[in-house]
Design a protein around this motif. Structure first.
Motif, PDB file in Angstrom:
ATOM      1  N   PRO A  65       0.800  -1.233   0.000  1.00 27.23           N
ATOM      2  CA  PRO A  65       0.000   0.000   0.000  1.00 27.23           C
ATOM      3  C   PRO A  65       0.827   1.276   0.000  1.00 27.23           C
ATOM      4  CG  PRO A  65       0.006  -0.998   2.176  1.00 27.23           C
ATOM      5  CD  PRO A  65       0.693  -1.969   1.263  1.00 27.23           C
ATOM      6  N   THR A  66       2.065   1.213   0.420  1.00 29.67           N
ATOM      7  CA  THR A  66       2.869   2.435   0.522  1.00 29.67           C
ATOM      8  C   THR A  66       3.705   2.684  -0.720  1.00 29.67           C
ATOM      9  OG1 THR A  66       4.681   1.227   1.587  1.00 29.67           O
ATOM     10  CG2 THR A  66       3.007   2.222   3.016  1.00 29.67           C
ATOM     11  N   PHE A  67       3.625   1.787  -1.699  1.00 31.38           N
ATOM     12  CA  PHE A  67       4.423   1.947  -2.909  1.00 31.38           C
ATOM     13  C   PHE A  67       3.513   2.056  -4.127  1.00 31.38           C
ATOM     14  CE2 PHE A  67       6.975  -0.464   0.121  1.00 31.38           C
ATOM     15  CZ  PHE A  67       8.142   0.274   0.151  1.00 31.38           C
ATOM     16  N   ALA A  68       3.965   2.810  -5.096  1.00 30.50           N
ATOM     17  CA  ALA A  68       3.235   2.911  -6.360  1.00 30.50           C
ATOM     18  C   ALA A  68       3.670   1.760  -7.248  1.00 30.50           C
ATOM     19  CB  ALA A  68       3.523   4.250  -7.024  1.00 30.50           C
ATOM     20  N   VAL A  69       2.785   0.817  -7.439  1.00 36.55           N
ATOM     21  CA  VAL A  69       3.105  -0.365  -8.232  1.00 36.55           C
ATOM     22  C   VAL A  69       2.437  -0.234  -9.596  1.00 36.55           C
ATOM     23  CG1 VAL A  69       2.888  -2.870  -8.392  1.00 36.55           C
ATOM     24  CG2 VAL A  69       3.323  -1.781  -6.183  1.00 36.55           C
ATOM     25  N   GLU A  70       3.205  -0.416 -10.650  1.00 36.26           N
ATOM     26  CA  GLU A  70       2.642  -0.279 -11.987  1.00 36.26           C
ATOM     27  C   GLU A  70       3.373  -1.196 -12.959  1.00 36.26           C
ATOM     28  OE1 GLU A  70       0.379  -0.237 -14.054  1.00 36.26           O
ATOM     29  OE2 GLU A  70      -0.315   1.767 -13.499  1.00 36.26           O
ATOM     30  N   PHE A  71       2.669  -1.555 -14.025  1.00 34.47           N
ATOM     31  CA  PHE A  71       3.276  -2.347 -15.082  1.00 34.47           C
ATOM     32  C   PHE A  71       4.315  -1.511 -15.831  1.00 34.47           C
ATOM     33  CE2 PHE A  71      -1.081  -4.407 -15.136  1.00 34.47           C
ATOM     34  CZ  PHE A  71      -0.665  -5.545 -14.456  1.00 34.47           C
ATOM     35  N   THR A  72       5.279  -2.210 -16.429  1.00 32.35           N
ATOM     36  CA  THR A  72       6.264  -1.582 -17.303  1.00 32.35           C
ATOM     37  C   THR A  72       6.157  -2.200 -18.703  1.00 32.35           C
ATOM     38  OG1 THR A  72       7.782  -1.301 -15.429  1.00 32.35           O
ATOM     39  CG2 THR A  72       8.705  -1.090 -17.653  1.00 32.35           C
ATOM     40  N   PRO A  73       5.792  -1.407 -19.696  1.00 28.02           N
ATOM     41  CA  PRO A  73       5.387  -0.001 -19.626  1.00 28.02           C
ATOM     42  C   PRO A  73       3.986   0.151 -19.045  1.00 28.02           C
ATOM     43  CG  PRO A  73       5.154  -0.813 -21.860  1.00 28.02           C
ATOM     44  CD  PRO A  73       5.788  -1.924 -21.085  1.00 28.02           C
TER      45      PRO A  73
END
Length: 260
Positions: free
Chosen positions: A140-148
């Protein structure tokens, strides 16, 4: 005709293939495509060499795209070495379902590949928080996103995608499909080379299998329901197959891939 495991891929090769289909499945069913997409791939495998590349989903989709492309290239080289593909050149088509569509789009944007066309079924390009709802609960404290990211993917396709001929397929009962937006994007890049078709079915239609239903000595209402269920599944699958085959070869009468 039997599946062969070659260079980490699952492969079907008919006696005289007229082309090659590189298949990539959805995020959580792509680890065993020869099972999860068996019926559709075996129908295509009657005329086309099918190379289905398994993969495990991670956040780095660009790395997955490179890995599956390398695996596919190794399989093609081995097929030639074994003389299972006798013709040195055959047209190659990408076929993707759900996340597999994004991977083919990345392959066509990031790497110098030669493709006669791509077939993209049930495309979606969601952010990680939407595609994997639990991911934010674990981090919850990190911005998790796919690459790209979804925006980066859209920009890559808009600026660098090289595969000119594309068939996009969406289903009437698919609430996560984003094919319409992709169609508009590709139309701007390759006018009159991109087709969008809407077929009956749902996001899981490509995963359907031919259901064997044996009736007993007496035909019961339960048997009638089973036959109806089979016809409904089989009808959508057959229409999907016919749409793909006709697009692959518009001049074919589909003699070997006719309804059974």
């Amino acid at each position: 005709m039997e599946w062969k495991e070659i260079a980490g891929n699952w492969v079907l090769v008919p006696r005289h293939p007229v082309g090659i289909v590189h298949f990539l499945g959805g995020a959580f069913v792509a680890t065993a495509p020869q099972l999860t997409y068996r019926w559709l791939l075996e129908q295509l495998g009657k005329e086309y060499a099918v190379v289905a590349t398994p993969f495990v989903n991670t956040l780095d989709h660009a790395a997955i795209a490179q890995t599956v492309l390398n695996s596919f290239d190794q399989a093609i080289a081995e097929l030639h070495d074994r003389a299972l593909l006798r013709r040195r050149y055959l047209p190659t088509y990408g076929l993707g379902h759900s996340m597999g569509c994004k991977l083919h789009l990345l392959i066509g944007s990031l790497f110098d590949v030669e493709r006669a066309g791509n077939i993209l079924i049930s495309y979606n390009n969601y952010a990680a928080r939407d595609a994997i709802p639990l991911v934010q609960q674990f981090t919850p404290t990190f911005a998790v996103e796919f690459t790209p990211s979804p925006v980066e993917t859209t920009n890559l396709v808009r600026d660098r995608y090289r595969v000119r001929r594309n068939l996009l397929i969406r289903f009437t009962n698919d609430t996560i499909d984003q094919s319409t937006a992709l169609h508009q994007l590709l139309q701007q890049r390759f006018p009159e080379m991109v087709t969008l078709q809407t077929l009956p079915g749902s996001h899981t239609t490509p995963l359907g299998q031919d259901v064997s239903w044996q009736t007993g000595m007496n035909f019961t209402p339960f048997d009638a329901m089973g036959q109806w269920f089979k016809q409904e599944i089989y009808r959508d699958l057959n229409q999907l197959k016919r749409t793909i085959v006709l697009w692959l070869n518009p001049f074919s009468h589909v003699s070997n891939l006719s309804n059974r």
